[in-house]
Design a protein around this motif. Structure first.
Motif, short mmCIF file in Angstrom:
data_model
loop_
_atom_site.label_atom_id
_atom_site.label_comp_id
_atom_site.label_asym_id
_atom_site.label_seq_id
_atom_site.Cartn_x
_atom_site.Cartn_y
_atom_site.Cartn_z
N SER A 142 0.81 -1.22 0.00
CA SER A 142 0.00 0.00 0.00
C SER A 142 0.84 1.27 0.00
CB SER A 142 -0.92 0.00 1.23
OG SER A 142 -0.18 -0.28 2.41
N LEU A 143 2.12 1.15 0.34
CA LEU A 143 2.98 2.33 0.42
C LEU A 143 3.75 2.48 -0.89
CD1 LEU A 143 3.76 4.57 2.42
CD2 LEU A 143 5.67 3.13 3.17
N LEU A 144 3.08 3.04 -1.90
CA LEU A 144 3.64 3.14 -3.24
C LEU A 144 3.77 4.62 -3.63
CD1 LEU A 144 1.49 0.38 -4.97
CD2 LEU A 144 3.83 0.13 -4.14
N GLY A 145 4.98 5.11 -3.76
CA GLY A 145 5.17 6.51 -4.15
C GLY A 145 4.64 6.78 -5.54
N GLY A 146 4.19 8.02 -5.77
CA GLY A 146 3.67 8.42 -7.06
C GLY A 146 2.18 8.66 -7.07
N PHE A 147 1.47 8.19 -6.02
CA PHE A 147 0.03 8.44 -5.90
C PHE A 147 -0.28 9.92 -5.95
CE2 PHE A 147 -2.07 4.60 -3.64
CZ PHE A 147 -1.32 3.71 -4.38
N VAL A 412 16.96 20.05 -22.41
CA VAL A 412 18.19 19.27 -22.59
C VAL A 412 17.89 17.80 -22.31
CG1 VAL A 412 19.69 21.20 -21.97
CG2 VAL A 412 18.87 19.65 -20.19
N ASP A 413 18.87 16.95 -22.58
CA ASP A 413 18.67 15.51 -22.40
C ASP A 413 18.49 15.12 -20.94
OD1 ASP A 413 18.76 14.90 -25.07
OD2 ASP A 413 20.90 14.43 -25.10
N HIS A 414 17.51 14.23 -20.73
CA HIS A 414 17.23 13.67 -19.41
C HIS A 414 17.09 12.15 -19.52
CE1 HIS A 414 16.19 17.81 -18.37
NE2 HIS A 414 16.02 17.45 -17.10
N LYS A 415 17.33 11.48 -18.42
CA LYS A 415 17.00 10.06 -18.28
C LYS A 415 15.63 9.98 -17.60
CE LYS A 415 21.00 8.64 -19.85
NZ LYS A 415 21.10 8.07 -21.21
N LEU A 416 14.91 8.89 -17.90
CA LEU A 416 13.54 8.76 -17.40
C LEU A 416 13.29 7.36 -16.85
CD1 LEU A 416 10.50 9.61 -17.17
CD2 LEU A 416 10.26 9.02 -19.60
N ILE A 417 12.77 7.31 -15.63
CA ILE A 417 12.30 6.05 -15.04
C ILE A 417 10.78 6.11 -14.95
CG2 ILE A 417 12.20 4.68 -12.90
CD1 ILE A 417 14.72 4.20 -14.43
N TRP A 418 10.14 5.03 -15.35
CA TRP A 418 8.68 4.94 -15.37
C TRP A 418 8.19 4.18 -14.15
CZ3 TRP A 418 6.46 6.54 -20.29
CH2 TRP A 418 7.42 6.81 -21.28
N GLY A 419 7.09 4.62 -13.57
CA GLY A 419 6.48 3.92 -12.45
C GLY A 419 5.03 3.58 -12.80
N ALA A 420 4.76 2.32 -13.15
CA ALA A 420 3.44 1.92 -13.64
C ALA A 420 2.69 1.16 -12.54
CB ALA A 420 3.57 1.05 -14.88
N PHE A 421 1.44 1.55 -12.30
CA PHE A 421 0.64 0.97 -11.22
C PHE A 421 -0.32 -0.11 -11.73
CE2 PHE A 421 1.70 5.27 -9.87
CZ PHE A 421 2.16 5.05 -8.57
N GLY A 422 -0.47 -1.14 -10.93
CA GLY A 422 -1.45 -2.18 -11.21
C GLY A 422 -2.22 -2.52 -9.96
N PHE A 423 -3.52 -2.57 -10.06
CA PHE A 423 -4.38 -2.90 -8.92
C PHE A 423 -5.24 -4.10 -9.31
CE2 PHE A 423 -3.80 1.81 -8.69
CZ PHE A 423 -2.91 1.79 -7.62
#
Length: 459
Positions: A142-147, A412-423
């Motif tokens: 239940s403790l998932l950052g990004g909510f 400018v250029d950035h790196k990206l991390i994705w955070g995908a939620f599933g319920f």
């Protein structure tokens, strides 16, 4: 706004094909949302002092990328839940030794929990090196950052008049907060069999009274929408978890029947009698002993091993091997990497820049070490540390570059991390964390200074 990009590079912009259209907007004066200065009613009081920086620009993806993320959030947890049976043959001792430090009672409870309630709330952390998403880890519970970012969507829409050039539904951003509580109440109803009343207990870590009050005001607003939809009564409560009592199997809080418990804070202990009520289907828990299996990064090791043994369907084996990068336990002696057999320690020393070493149960970017950014000396020290604990090695899958605004408002250029939620079987949307490439230190995490971004799907 100073432009440091050219037309050929638009395709790598976080705005995708809409780069020119959106960047014509002169309304965005800062690359970050000034949340503390925004008094919009749409932002709940709870998030008006948000801890992390939020990008003033959206990330825009097409529905195809969204469908790939949806498939992964649904299938990966389901496949992990099959590990006890397929890899350990449901041997409690072996499961206990691997996941529960030898505690067979906890292992048994974890196995029972997964069998009784296979649906889970998770967030996959992924990178996109080229065309295929790579699952770096599974965060479960239940403790998932990004909510929190869902609360800033309306502010971001108002900042960009280009959104108004299309019907609202053309640009979709999932309300992760509402999705979570929709999932929670659905699970309570299905798991406990309650039909008329659902009371939820929210476990919060010690916070100021005003913060707790704002949190509960916000949460009750979300659950009331679901109660109205289901035509049931109920309320969300918070307090000291020690006041949760097992009374003849049922759980109560100050005499009030509790049907669901979700813990939105770290290290909140529940009395073992509450878990007994969960096993008896008297109360639903969003974080049970089975989550130790779902959230352990070594489960990715075992998924790949099972896929290589063709333990799943052809399509599932291919999905696992395509989406999960090479991952192995640091303590393993021999492994096969890119078709060749290696001694594990020799492999990660000889090919240091190709690997990441991680704590199998770490969070918030802690105890994640990327070989490319370590010296030979520090790398050897990390290896020795990892051998004393349950660390894994993983092939380094750096994000491709995306044009995004840095703190000086230069694209400018950035790196990206994705955070995908599933319920459970529901996709909950995705958010992004951006880090300027020139300042790349490998780990891209909000707690380590990355900028958070709201992602919209264009249909």
């Amino acid at each position: 706004m100073k432009e440091v990009y050219n037309k050929a590079s638009y395709k790598n912009s976080i705005l995708g094909e809409f780069h020119e259209e959106f960047t014509e907007n002169k309304k965005v004066s800062s690359p970050r949302l000034n949340i503390n200065e925004i008094n919009k009613e749409e932002i709940p009081d709870l998030f008006k002092n948000y801890d992390y920086e939020v990008c003033s620009w959206p990330i825009i993806i097409d529905s195809y990328k969204s469908s790939l993320l949806e498939e992964l959030t649904f299938k990966i947890p389901k496949l992990i839940s099959k590990i006890p049976e397929l890899y350990f043959k449901n041997d409690i001792k072996k499961i206990a030794d691997y996941y529960y430090e030898g505690n067979q009672i906890m292992a048994q409870l974890g196995l029972i929990s997964l069998q009784m309630n296979p649906n889970s709330s998770i967030r996959l952390d992924l990178s996109l090196p080229e065309t295929d998403f790579k699952v770096l880890e599974v965060n479960a519970g239940s403790l998932l950052g990004g909510f929190e970012l869902s609360s800033f969507e309306s502010v971001l829409r108002d900042l960009h008049p280009s959104f108004l050039n299309f019907p609202r539904e053309k640009f979709k951003s999932y309300n992760v907060q509402q999705k979570y509580f929709q999932f929670l109440i659905n699970e309570v109803l299905n798991y406990t069999g309650e039909k008329n009343e659902v009371n939820i207990f929210i476990g919060l870590t010690d916070k100021e009274d005003s913060v707790r009050q704002n949190a509960m005001k916000f949460i009750n607003g979300l659950v009331k929408k679901e109660f109205t939809k289901f035509k049931i009564k109920g309320k969300a409560f918070t307090g000291d978890v020690s006041e949760l009592k097992n009374e003849n199997g049922a759980v109560t809080y100050r005499g009030i029947p509790i049907h669901g418990i979700t813990l939105l804070g770290k290290n909140i202990p529940l009395d073992k009698t509450i878990y007994r009520s969960f096993i008896q289907k008297k109360v639903y828990l969003t974080t049970h002993f089975g989550y130790a299996i779902l959230g352990d990064k070594r489960s990715l090791v075992l998924l790949r091993k099972l896929a290589l043994q063709n333990s799943f369907s052809k399509e599932e084996n291919e999905l696992i091997l395509r989406s999960i990068p090479f991952t192995e336990s640091l303590s393993e002696k021999i492994t096969v990497f890119k078709g060749k057999e290696y001694d594990v320690l020799e492999l990660i020393k000889e090919q240091k820049n190709n690997f990441v070493i991680k704590d199998a149960v770490g969070a918030q970017g802690d105890n994640v070490f990327i070989g490319e950014f370590e010296t030979e000396k520090s790398w050897n020290e990390i290896i020795n540390l990892g051998l004393e604990k349950n660390y894994i090695i993983q092939e380094y899958c750096a994000s491709k570059n995306y044009l995004a605004p840095n703190k000086n408002n230069l694209w400018v250029d950035h790196k990206l991390i994705w955070g995908a939620f599933g319920f459970g079987e529901e996709y909950g949307g995705v958010w992004g964390r951006l880090s300027e490439t020139i300042n790349d230190v490998g780990v891209i995490n909000s707690a380590k200074g990355a900028v958070e971004a709201i992602i919209f799907e264009y249909n």
